[in-house]
Design an enzyme around this catalytic site. Structure first.
Site, PDB file in Angstrom:
ATOM      1  N   GLU A  11      10.460  15.321  15.331  1.00 36.08           N
ATOM      2  CA  GLU A  11      10.685  14.835  13.827  1.00 36.08           C
ATOM      3  C   GLU A  11      10.185  16.199  13.259  1.00 36.08           C
ATOM      4  O   GLU A  11       9.059  15.797  13.015  1.00 36.08           O
ATOM      5  CB  GLU A  11      10.453  13.543  13.399  1.00 36.08           C
ATOM      6  CG  GLU A  11      11.094  13.294  12.068  1.00 36.08           C
ATOM      7  CD  GLU A  11      10.853  11.920  11.790  1.00 36.08           C
ATOM      8  OE1 GLU A  11      11.726  11.427  11.118  1.00 36.08           O
ATOM      9  OE2 GLU A  11       9.988  11.549  11.801  1.00 36.08           O
ATOM     10  N   LYS A  35       0.725  -1.294  -0.027  1.00 36.30           N
ATOM     11  CA  LYS A  35       0.127  -0.077   0.161  1.00 36.30           C
ATOM     12  C   LYS A  35       0.884   1.296   0.011  1.00 36.30           C
ATOM     13  O   LYS A  35       1.382   1.638   0.925  1.00 36.30           O
ATOM     14  CB  LYS A  35      -0.917  -0.035   1.073  1.00 36.30           C
ATOM     15  CG  LYS A  35      -1.528   1.389   1.628  1.00 36.30           C
ATOM     16  CD  LYS A  35      -2.349   1.985   0.623  1.00 36.30           C
ATOM     17  CE  LYS A  35      -2.910   3.206   1.106  1.00 36.30           C
ATOM     18  NZ  LYS A  35      -2.147   4.693   1.325  1.00 36.30           N
ATOM     19  N   CYS A  39      13.861  10.033   7.107  1.00 43.61           N
ATOM     20  CA  CYS A  39      14.010   9.597   8.468  1.00 43.61           C
ATOM     21  C   CYS A  39      15.576   9.563   8.964  1.00 43.61           C
ATOM     22  O   CYS A  39      15.570   9.785  10.276  1.00 43.61           O
ATOM     23  CB  CYS A  39      13.397   8.085   8.487  1.00 43.61           C
ATOM     24  SG  CYS A  39      14.551   7.125   7.503  1.00 43.61           S
ATOM     25  N   GLU A  77      10.103   0.609  11.101  1.00 43.34           N
ATOM     26  CA  GLU A  77      10.937   1.556  10.601  1.00 43.34           C
ATOM     27  C   GLU A  77      10.737   3.129  10.559  1.00 43.34           C
ATOM     28  O   GLU A  77       9.750   3.369   9.902  1.00 43.34           O
ATOM     29  CB  GLU A  77      11.757   1.378   9.143  1.00 43.34           C
ATOM     30  CG  GLU A  77      13.148   2.029   8.982  1.00 43.34           C
ATOM     31  CD  GLU A  77      13.312   3.429   8.821  1.00 43.34           C
ATOM     32  OE1 GLU A  77      13.079   4.376   9.648  1.00 43.34           O
ATOM     33  OE2 GLU A  77      12.882   3.849   7.573  1.00 43.34           O
TER      34      GLU A  77
END
Length: 485
Positions: A378, A172, A281, A247
């Protein structure tokens, strides 16, 4: 407008409803994609299960390896088209997306080589009347949920080892960057894979991903994305007792000592946060610099940041493209505005450079402490927070003072310090005198809120295998049925 279909089993399914992918540079829709229904998800899982229990599951590791190599060849032949699709979807530089796509065949070659080397072991059972061994078997049907920043690369981290192990997959893609993954699915038939080995379901609705990860026919879930979504994915998978590989995000420290090559270190800080517009990331979003060289490093990095060429990501001279979508730009703007209001010093950037659209200038924030939101959250944008430290102990404390633990950079010529520091940093990857490099043979993943499980390397293959213990009684005798033994 490019029309793209889902791949479900042997069928390319256009869907009864559609959504558009928006080019972040032009602001215009450029591709039309199908909105999957729950029935589409059910069909994709059924197709994956049929392939796993049928033709694909009967193949040897050697045969799987041949198909993986052929897929890599076809990716190489289609690299230009796939790279342009990614750039038009997410706004990242064509030269970066092109490099990523052209590097993908190496991943498939690597795992093709491992496909026929999945060995078990003989175990000393401690008993003369039993022979024992452990076999390693594919986990089954895998659901893969992908982010928008590097779709094909991050899919390959999952897909290549899963196929080598003998699993099947339903992917997806993110609604922000779905096209390249659906185009990849078109190569599987040409490569000779049986139908159902790789399936895709797309949609702008969050429900599509929720239907997939909570589906009882899914044996394993692999997710790359944000911490909050990862927690929701793991919870949904746990609802039917499927394990998950996560992750997730990072707030990585790029640490500079005074004995480092300062020019190289400054370049490493620039690469760590401004490459890919910080939309990665592993972004080195915290610059931790020794107090003796802090001012010099800050000046070097700020000078280079102010000269970064922003513009059309398809042009070779462009060094930084737009932010992927409006919601992400607004998030970046909010963090920087809050830091400014709290008294932080904006050294450079902090705005859109009056370019309009989804651009945000490379930004450096100084005079902040590590507990500030820009140092803890983040941001996923081109925003570097700069902090001073006085010695190794403080550098380690600052670097580890984060709920994330994905990566870190370390700049020093002192090899003893390098070994000391890498041991103490609570992260999954440490680069010494480098930043932001990956390879198919090196495991990748984080600790703490950066997730669990590993991708790449032989460790990535193990995520898609399960051990089976086998006991074989060799005497033919009978035992007391009420005694364990």
């Amino acid at each position: 407008m490019r029309q793209v279909s889902m791949q479900i089993g042997a069928e390319r399914r256009p869907g009864t409803a559609t959504f558009s992918s928006i080019d972040p540079y032009t602001g215009e829709p450029w591709a039309v994609l199908p909105e999957a229904t729950r029935a589409d998800v059910d069909d994709a899982v059924a197709a994956a299960r049929a392939a796993f229990e049928g033709e694909w599951g009967a193949l040897t590791g050697t045969a799987r390896g041949r198909l993986l190599r052929r897929l890599g060849e076809l990716i190489a032949e289609s690299a230009d088209d796939l790279a342009i699709a990614e750039t038009r979807d997410n706004g990242k530089l064509l030269r970066e997306m092109g490099g990523q796509v052209r590097g993908l065949p190496a991943w498939y070659d690597y795992y093709a080589g491992l496909a026929d080397k999945i060995d078990g072991r003989v175990v000393d059972t401690g008993r003369g009347d039993f022979f024992g061994y452990v076999s390693r078997e594919p986990v089954g049907v895998v659901a893969s949920i992908l982010p928008w920043n590097s779709p094909l690369l991050l899919l390959t981290f999952k897909l290549a080892p899963a196929l080598a192990a003998g699993c099947t997959m339903i992917a997806k893609p993110s609604e922000q960057a779905p096209v390249s993954i659906l185009l990849l699915a078109e190569l599987f038939e040409k490569a000779g894979f049986p139908p159902g080995v790789f399936n895709t379901v797309s949609g702008a609705s969050r429900q599509v991903g929720e239907w997939l990860v909570s589906h009882p026919g899914v044996d394993h879930v692999s997710f790359t994305g944000s911490e909050a979504t990862g927690a929701a994915v793991a919870k949904a998978a746990a609802g039917h007792l499927a394990p998950a590989t996560l992750e997730l995000g990072g707030k990585s420290a790029n640490i500079v000592f005074p004995d480092a090559d300062l020019a190289a270190a400054a370049n490493g800080l620039v690469a760590g946060i401004f490459a890919a517009a910080g939309q990665t990331c592993i972004a080195g979003s915290r610059g931790l610099v020794h107090q003796d060289v802090y001012d010099e490093i800050l000046e070097r990095v700020a000078d280079r940041a102010a000269r970064i060429v922003m513009g059309d990501p398809q042009q070779p001279e462009t060094e930084m493209g737009p932010i992927c979508f409006p919601g992400q730009l607004q998030k970046i703007q909010k963090f920087v505005a809050e830091a400014r209001d709290a008294g932080a010093r904006i050294v450079t950037g902090g705005d859109d450079r009056d370019m309009g659209g989804l651009f945000f200038a490379p930004t450096i924030i100084a005079d902040v402490t590590n507990d500030a939101p820009v140092c803890q959250e983040e941001i996923f944008g081109p925003v570097l927070s700069m902090l001073r430290f006085k010695d190794e102990e403080e550098a380690v404390a600052l670097a580890n003072d984060s709920r994330y633990g994905l990566a870190a950079g370390l700049w020093t010529r002192d090899i003893q310090r390098a070994f000391r520091m890498t041991k103490k940093l609570r992260v999954g990857t440490v680069w010494v005198n480098a930043y932001r490099t990956l390879n198919f043979a090196m495991p990748f993943g984080g600790v703490k809120a950066s997730g669990f499980g590993r991708e790449n390397g032989s460790e990535g293959l193990h995520e898609y295998l399960r051990d089976k213990a086998v006991w074989i009684e060799m005497t033919g005798g009978t035992r007391d049925p009420f005694v364990l033994g």
